[in-house]
Design an enzyme around this catalytic site. Structure first.
Site, PDB file in Angstrom:
ATOM      1  N   HIS A 219     -12.975   4.838  -5.787  1.00 48.82           N
ATOM      2  CA  HIS A 219     -12.374   4.918  -7.080  1.00 48.82           C
ATOM      3  C   HIS A 219     -12.864   4.102  -8.042  1.00 48.82           C
ATOM      4  O   HIS A 219     -12.824   3.893  -9.157  1.00 48.82           O
ATOM      5  CB  HIS A 219     -10.922   4.973  -7.079  1.00 48.82           C
ATOM      6  CG  HIS A 219     -10.434   6.204  -6.765  1.00 48.82           C
ATOM      7  ND1 HIS A 219     -10.324   6.931  -5.511  1.00 48.82           N
ATOM      8  CD2 HIS A 219      -9.635   7.292  -7.641  1.00 48.82           C
ATOM      9  CE1 HIS A 219      -9.744   7.900  -5.545  1.00 48.82           C
ATOM     10  NE2 HIS A 219      -9.246   8.043  -6.883  1.00 48.82           N
ATOM     11  N   SER A 223     -16.937   9.150  -7.737  1.00 47.81           N
ATOM     12  CA  SER A 223     -17.665   9.977  -6.811  1.00 47.81           C
ATOM     13  C   SER A 223     -19.389  10.113  -7.433  1.00 47.81           C
ATOM     14  O   SER A 223     -19.558  10.110  -8.653  1.00 47.81           O
ATOM     15  CB  SER A 223     -17.313  11.519  -6.761  1.00 47.81           C
ATOM     16  OG  SER A 223     -16.154  11.374  -6.037  1.00 47.81           O
ATOM     17  N   LYS A 247     -10.317  23.177  -6.593  1.00 51.45           N
ATOM     18  CA  LYS A 247     -11.156  23.391  -5.466  1.00 51.45           C
ATOM     19  C   LYS A 247     -10.905  23.082  -4.149  1.00 51.45           C
ATOM     20  O   LYS A 247     -11.330  23.645  -3.174  1.00 51.45           O
ATOM     21  CB  LYS A 247     -12.563  22.852  -6.140  1.00 51.45           C
ATOM     22  CG  LYS A 247     -13.716  23.360  -5.394  1.00 51.45           C
ATOM     23  CD  LYS A 247     -15.228  22.567  -6.299  1.00 51.45           C
ATOM     24  CE  LYS A 247     -16.419  23.352  -5.621  1.00 51.45           C
ATOM     25  NZ  LYS A 247     -17.597  22.974  -6.556  1.00 51.45           N
ATOM     26  N   ASP A 248     -10.311  21.974  -4.100  1.00 55.32           N
ATOM     27  CA  ASP A 248     -10.090  21.503  -2.603  1.00 55.32           C
ATOM     28  C   ASP A 248      -8.913  22.362  -1.983  1.00 55.32           C
ATOM     29  O   ASP A 248      -8.887  22.343  -0.823  1.00 55.32           O
ATOM     30  CB  ASP A 248      -9.389  20.059  -2.839  1.00 55.32           C
ATOM     31  CG  ASP A 248     -10.419  18.944  -2.947  1.00 55.32           C
ATOM     32  OD1 ASP A 248     -11.692  19.252  -2.530  1.00 55.32           O
ATOM     33  OD2 ASP A 248     -10.224  17.772  -3.222  1.00 55.32           O
ATOM     34  N   GLU A 291     -17.557  15.239  25.112  1.00 47.63           N
ATOM     35  CA  GLU A 291     -17.281  16.307  24.150  1.00 47.63           C
ATOM     36  C   GLU A 291     -18.571  16.325  23.254  1.00 47.63           C
ATOM     37  O   GLU A 291     -19.319  15.594  23.171  1.00 47.63           O
ATOM     38  CB  GLU A 291     -15.908  16.157  23.299  1.00 47.63           C
ATOM     39  CG  GLU A 291     -14.653  15.969  24.058  1.00 47.63           C
ATOM     40  CD  GLU A 291     -14.223  17.512  24.394  1.00 47.63           C
ATOM     41  OE1 GLU A 291     -13.187  17.897  23.536  1.00 47.63           O
ATOM     42  OE2 GLU A 291     -14.739  18.184  25.069  1.00 47.63           O
TER      43      GLU A 291
END
Lengths: 450, 280
Positions: A219, A223, A247-248, A291
């Protein structure tokens, strides 16, 4: 910290004003993921994966806490208690499969998130600390996932724990002592299982703490975006809410749909059948593999097959495996190109895709028995991995001629090209400045292009 | 400085790896097991549903009960299903009195409530199927050194699952001429080492009398018991699939709605119109 044109929180009710004076939590939310946080308006779907990683962690924590209510960390009971969850606990099968598949989804999401950061140059100034915190999260995730896998106490759990903890014995002089200290004994046993359970419960909350720092560090500069060009003014941004919350939410729905599909129809597709056999210290499985999400690093470990320069092969492997992740901390200073996004870096872009392919090859080699030609392929792929970050990236940054950058995000969205064609750092003075009169206008309504 | 250090470290790793890559390799002896080992034969299982896709299929209760009959009549001589409780058989269509009667046939280790000495009691529906041998040493002593694994999880613990079980128990045959089978072992190309200690469990057709009149061929018995063992390994399989269908349908509908609202929210950014009110 935010852009000057960010909207300010205005409590509208009496209670809202009261709360804002005593504990401004709504203001905090508003400024961090609400309308008070302007974000570049050209973020594509790859920018959903940070939020999805957070969602994946929450799924792991919630299902994990429920599993811990029914699990018993004792070598004679652990495997049985897992089967008790699968058979006798109400919806236990669902909780456990969500947790097991959730770990794979968490890593898949985080790897996409990391490669997105690599492609768009999100690790570069001013986001170096943000990137380094991300690497810390990756390391913590690997530790948490490894210890969680051990808790099942199946064959692969036990032998995986044995092989991985055995790596610490490669440390010169103190290796054996360190190995015994970590295991709480000379071999993986009850003491090991107990401490792994304790740490497996702790680490997700440490991860959560580092995520808070990660988001905090995000922040400060805001971004990055697919052009890699800095935000220049309000015409380049939209408020996080409702644009990116919408959108998220769409991204989350699709993610959960895929997740539900794998949990309910293919829950064991990513697991090893051997882990449905209870741990037996007297019977080694034919092939010990971790894994899938650890396979590329496992391949690097296995690729060091000869003693060289008086250093034993095993120590080489351990050093290389640690370095493979640790080198990411230095990436912001290894890549000196002033251009962030690979969209405008024709040469580096090629090497980016070679790296993606290289990691897939390493993963394949890590998951298969060490027979020729896989060993040699793995060794070449591991060599490329180190060469990529430590030799090629710094060199490419020196010789590459970037493509013309857009003048601003808004121009890029509207499909215009820069007039000067120079990278951000080399734009002529005054070229980057926000057009007068838009600062602090408070509106995020898109401005018409100049 | 960082780049100089990186150059040194990078060069060191690359040279070490290339040095390892150019080392001559020891000649590899071809593994004779590789030559004869066979992958399990893939079968269209009824419980995997249309297209063998594993989305809609449910277990055929009659087949599960036949599979249990095969397990009880043949496998249970050596193999336990110790993670399955008698009461679980209600899921495959046994009635409460049937389960009670079945449980009574088994002796469960217990403590004599007068003397405190180890003893046994009649099984109850809440008991698990008892172990065949009290421990591994007893099992190996009775089985000529071999350990018959518990079958509760066998279809999840072997690559190939039900296909593997079916192939293994129907796959016994004469060993090739250049393959030596040690005494007391049997040749089976589906077994990892090709030499399995288990004698061929299915001797021929009609070894089991099915209550529902199905003809008990070797293949039928193998399919039935593999299906039964799929159920013992994954008793919640049907609930899982029906949950999955509902969850995926719900989330697909939610995704469509979420997409539409996303498009609506972004409409004024992506297609700005004069005078339009932004979504915020």
């Amino acid at each position: 910290m935010s852009f000057p044109w960010a909207k300010h929180y205005q409590p509208t009710t009496t209670f809202g004003r009261y709360l804002d004076a005593k504990l401004p939590l709504p203001r905090f939310i508003y400024d961090s993921v609400g309308a008070g946080y302007p974000a570049p308006k050209n973020l594509n779907y790859f920018y959903n994966f940070g939020f999805l990683a957070g969602a994946a962690l929450m799924i792991q924590i919630i299902t994990g806490i429920v599993l811990a209510m029914h699990y018993r960390a004792d070598t004679s009971l652990a495997f049985d208690s897992v089967e008790h969850i699968m058979r006798d606990v109400n919806s236990g099968w669902l909780i456990r499969y969500m947790h097991a598949v959730g770990a794979s989804f968490f890593f898949a999401v985080v790897y996409i998130h990391i490669f997105r950061g690599l492609y768009y140059g999100s690790y570069k100034a001013p986001r170096e600390v943000l990137w380094m915190l991300g690497v810390v999260i990756l390391l913590l995730m690997m530790a948490a996932a490894f210890m969680g896998y051990v808790l099942v106490w199946g064959q692969m759990s036990f032998w995986g724990a044995t092989v991985i903890t055995n790596l610490f014995s490669a440390v010169p002089y103190v290796g054996e002592t360190l190995h015994t200290w970590l295991l709480g004994g000379f071999a993986a046993d009850n003491a090991t299982l107990n401490r792994f359970f304790s740490l497996h419960y702790l680490l997700p909350f440490v991860i959560l703490g580092v995520i808070i720092l990660h988001v905090w560090a995000l922040h400060i500069p805001g971004s990055n975006n697919p052009t890699g060009v800095d935000v220049k003014g309000p015409q380049d941004t939209v408020p996080f809410h409702p644009y990116y919350t919408a959108k998220d939410f769409f991204g989350l729905s699709v993610y959960l749909m895929l997740f539900a599909g794998v949990v309910c129809f293919l829950p064991n597709a990513l697991g090893e059948p051997d882990n449905y056999i209870p741990a037996n210290p007297l019977a080694t499985p034919a092939e010990i593999v971790p894994e899938w999400y650890l396979l590329p690093f496992y391949a690097i470990l296995k690729s060091f097959t000869v003693d060289f320069l008086f250093i034993p092969a095993k120590l080489w492997g351990v050093l290389a495996m640690v370095s493979a992740i640790a080198l990411l901390f230095f990436l912001p200073w290894l890549d000196t190109s002033p251009v962030r996004s690979n969209t405008y870096r024709p040469l580096n872009r090629i090497f980016f895709w070679v790296l993606v392919a290289d990691c897939l090859v390493l993963g394949y080699c890590g998951g298969h028995p060490p027979v020729e030609p896989l060993v040699r392929i793995g060794q070449l792929a591991a060599a490329y991995y180190f060469a990529h970050f430590l030799l090629i990236v710094p060199f490419v940054a020196r010789i590459e001629k970037p493509l013309p950058l857009p003048h601003s995000i808004n121009e890029a969205v509207l499909g215009k090209e820069s007039k000067t064609g120079a990278p951000i750092g080399l734009q002529p003075p005054g070229y980057n400045e926000t057009p007068a009169g838009t600062l602090g206008s408070g509106g995020a309504t898109p401005q018409p292009a100049e | 400085m960082v780049r100089l250090g990186a150059f040194g470290v990078g060069l060191l790793f690359v040279v070490t790896l290339l040095w390892a890559a150019v080392q001559p390799r020891d000649p590899v002896q071809p593994d004779p097991v590789e030559k004869y080992h066979l992958a399990p034969v893939a079968i269209d299982w009824s419980w995997r549903g249309p297209g063998n896709a594993g989305i809609f299929g449910t277990f055929d209760r009659a087949q599960l009960q036949r599979g249990f009959a095969v397990y009880k009549g043949i496998c249970s001589a050596c193999h336990a299903i110790h993670r399955v409780a008698f009461r679980d058989l209600a899921d495959i269509g046994f009635t409460a009195p049937q389960i009670k009667a079945l449980a009574k046939e088994y002796d469960i280790p217990s403590i004599d409530d007068k003397t405190g000495e180890p003893s046994t009691r009649k099984g109850l529906p809440s008991d698990k199927f008892p172990l065949i041998y009290p421990n591994e040493i007893a099992a190996r002593a009775a089985q000529n050194g071999a350990l018959p694994p518990d079958l509760s999880l066998i279809t999840k613990a072997r690559e190939g699952g039900a296909n593997y079980v079916h192939s293994l128990i129907t796959g016994y045959r004469d060993a090739p001429k250049d393959w030596q089978v040690p005494d007391g072992l049997y040749y089976n190309p589906y077994f990892r080492s090709l030499n399995v200690a288990m004698p061929p469990p299915l001797s021929g057709d009609g070894q089991i009398e099915y209550a529902d009149g199905t003809k008990a061929t070797k293949d039928q018995m193998a399919r039935d018991v593999a299906t039964f063992l799929t159920w013992t390994a994954e008793p919640k399989l049907e609930a899982r699939r029906s949950t999955g269908v509902a969850a995926v349908l719900f989330l697909a509908a939610l995704s469509v709605l979420a997409y539409l609202s996303y498009v609506r929210v972004w409409a004024d950014i992506k297609h700005p119109k004069a005078g339009a009110v932004p979504a915020e």
